[in-house]
Motif scaffolding. Structure first.
Motif, PDB file in Angstrom:
ATOM      1  N   UNK A  43      53.188  47.189  50.371  1.00 28.09           N
ATOM      2  CA  UNK A  43      53.171  46.863  48.942  1.00 28.09           C
ATOM      3  C   UNK A  43      53.438  45.369  48.739  1.00 28.09           C
ATOM      4  N   UNK A  44      54.384  44.813  49.500  1.00 33.36           N
ATOM      5  CA  UNK A  44      54.674  43.375  49.392  1.00 33.36           C
ATOM      6  C   UNK A  44      53.454  42.547  49.790  1.00 33.36           C
ATOM      7  N   UNK A  45      52.765  42.971  50.833  1.00 35.72           N
ATOM      8  CA  UNK A  45      51.555  42.268  51.270  1.00 35.72           C
ATOM      9  C   UNK A  45      50.513  42.243  50.146  1.00 35.72           C
ATOM     10  N   UNK A  46      50.324  43.369  49.486  1.00 33.15           N
ATOM     11  CA  UNK A  46      49.348  43.440  48.400  1.00 33.15           C
ATOM     12  C   UNK A  46      49.743  42.541  47.232  1.00 33.15           C
ATOM     13  N   UNK A  47      50.988  42.644  46.800  1.00 35.97           N
ATOM     14  CA  UNK A  47      51.451  41.870  45.647  1.00 35.97           C
ATOM     15  C   UNK A  47      51.384  40.369  45.928  1.00 35.97           C
ATOM     16  N   UNK A  48      51.807  39.967  47.123  1.00 38.18           N
ATOM     17  CA  UNK A  48      51.796  38.544  47.463  1.00 38.18           C
ATOM     18  C   UNK A  48      50.379  38.019  47.718  1.00 38.18           C
ATOM     19  N   UNK A  49      49.508  38.859  48.255  1.00 39.96           N
ATOM     20  CA  UNK A  49      48.096  38.466  48.419  1.00 39.96           C
ATOM     21  C   UNK A  49      47.466  38.236  47.052  1.00 39.96           C
ATOM     22  N   UNK A  54      45.396  34.589  42.919  1.00 40.92           N
ATOM     23  CA  UNK A  54      45.536  34.128  41.532  1.00 40.92           C
ATOM     24  C   UNK A  54      45.765  32.621  41.490  1.00 40.92           C
ATOM     25  N   UNK A  55      46.642  32.139  42.344  1.00 44.34           N
ATOM     26  CA  UNK A  55      46.917  30.705  42.405  1.00 44.34           C
ATOM     27  C   UNK A  55      45.674  29.924  42.832  1.00 44.34           C
ATOM     28  N   UNK A  56      44.929  30.466  43.773  1.00 42.20           N
ATOM     29  CA  UNK A  56      43.688  29.833  44.237  1.00 42.20           C
ATOM     30  C   UNK A  56      42.703  29.656  43.076  1.00 42.20           C
ATOM     31  N   UNK A  57      42.508  30.694  42.293  1.00 41.53           N
ATOM     32  CA  UNK A  57      41.563  30.633  41.173  1.00 41.53           C
ATOM     33  C   UNK A  57      42.043  29.646  40.112  1.00 41.53           C
ATOM     34  N   UNK A  58      43.326  29.695  39.792  1.00 44.27           N
ATOM     35  CA  UNK A  58      43.875  28.778  38.791  1.00 44.27           C
ATOM     36  C   UNK A  58      43.770  27.324  39.245  1.00 44.27           C
ATOM     37  N   UNK A 130      47.741  35.365  33.818  1.00 44.72           N
ATOM     38  CA  UNK A 130      48.546  36.333  34.561  1.00 44.72           C
ATOM     39  C   UNK A 130      47.653  37.445  35.089  1.00 44.72           C
ATOM     40  N   UNK A 131      46.865  37.116  36.108  1.00 44.84           N
ATOM     41  CA  UNK A 131      46.012  38.142  36.688  1.00 44.84           C
ATOM     42  C   UNK A 131      44.735  37.585  37.269  1.00 44.84           C
ATOM     43  N   UNK A 132      43.976  38.491  37.909  1.00 51.58           N
ATOM     44  CA  UNK A 132      42.714  38.093  38.541  1.00 51.58           C
ATOM     45  C   UNK A 132      41.572  39.020  38.144  1.00 51.58           C
ATOM     46  N   UNK A 133      41.803  39.843  37.129  1.00 50.85           N
ATOM     47  CA  UNK A 133      40.750  40.755  36.706  1.00 50.85           C
ATOM     48  C   UNK A 133      39.627  39.979  36.011  1.00 50.85           C
ATOM     49  N   UNK A 134      38.550  40.677  35.695  1.00 50.45           N
ATOM     50  CA  UNK A 134      37.361  40.014  35.161  1.00 50.45           C
ATOM     51  C   UNK A 134      37.673  39.172  33.931  1.00 50.45           C
TER      52      UNK A 134
END
Length: 214
Positions: A43-49, A54-58, A130-134
């Motif tokens: 779960x930590x791997x998923x949340x941190x990935x 998200x940071x990459x896109x921003x 706050x997110x990476x959705x469409x």
């Protein structure tokens, strides 16, 4: 396919998270000793990935905006992303009916005012994302004139899927999340790797788009 330094850094960060949180060797049948710990770490791997992507896109959205801002302020160069940004965020500039009055701003002056106002507004949109959705992706890149064709349907689907996964595991207790869905570390790792492959095509598009801004 050319990749940005930002994408290569993202790839390394995902591998670093894999090393820290996931088993060194994946079980072919998905069974591990200390399953509670494995579930928590997956779960930590998923949340941190999710956070890294998200940071990459921003950061990409900010980098394109910064380049177009620099060209406008330092050289008076009107670039495509700036035109789209002011059009997307701003209101119609209007045309003055009295252009002989020295106190009346012409369309160019109004545009300069609008750009200096809306660039900070756009940076606020990025900061508040706050997110990476469409819909998040649309808010980050739509105002910069990035066309729909730059995003593969497959990329948007994977970003949405990761956003939902992250929501499931970030907003519930570990016990509640585990009841809802038992995670397989290899499946989740493979999912992130495939998402990065789809993201790489978008990254190449952004590299070329940034080069065209001059």
């Amino acid at each position: 396919m050319p990749s940005s330094i930002r994408w290569r850094t993202l790839e390394k960060e995902i591998e670093r998270l894999r090393t820290h949180f996931l088993p060194k060797v994946f079980s072919p049948i998905g069974v591990y000793p200390n399953s509670i710990r494995i579930q928590a770490h997956t779960r930590a791997f998923l949340v941190l990935s999710h956070a890294e992507i998200e940071s990459y896109l921003e950061d990409w959205a900010k980098e394109i905006a910064r380049k177009t801002e620099d060209l406008w302020i330092l050289r008076g160069k009107l670039t495509e992303p700036l035109v789209f940004l002011v059009a997307a965020i701003g209101k119609p500039l209007g045309v003055p009916t009295n252009i002989s009055d020295p106190g009346v701003k012409d369309v160019r002056a109004r545009y300069e005012d609008a750009s200096l106002k809306h660039l900070p507004e756009f940076y606020s949109i990025i900061a508040e994302n706050n997110g990476i959705k469409e819909h998040n992706v649309a808010q980050l890149f739509g105002p910069l004139g990035v066309p729909t064709a730059a995003f593969s349907a497959d990329l948007l689907m994977k970003l949405d899927a990761l956003g939902k996964r992250r929501g499931t595991h970030a907003h519930r207790s570990a016990k509640a999340a585990a009841v809802i869905h038992v995670l397989d570390p290899k499946t989740e790792y493979d999912f992130i790797v495939e998402l990065l492959k789809s993201l790489n095509s978008f990254d190449a598009w952004l590299v070329n788009y940034k080069r065209s801004i001059r």
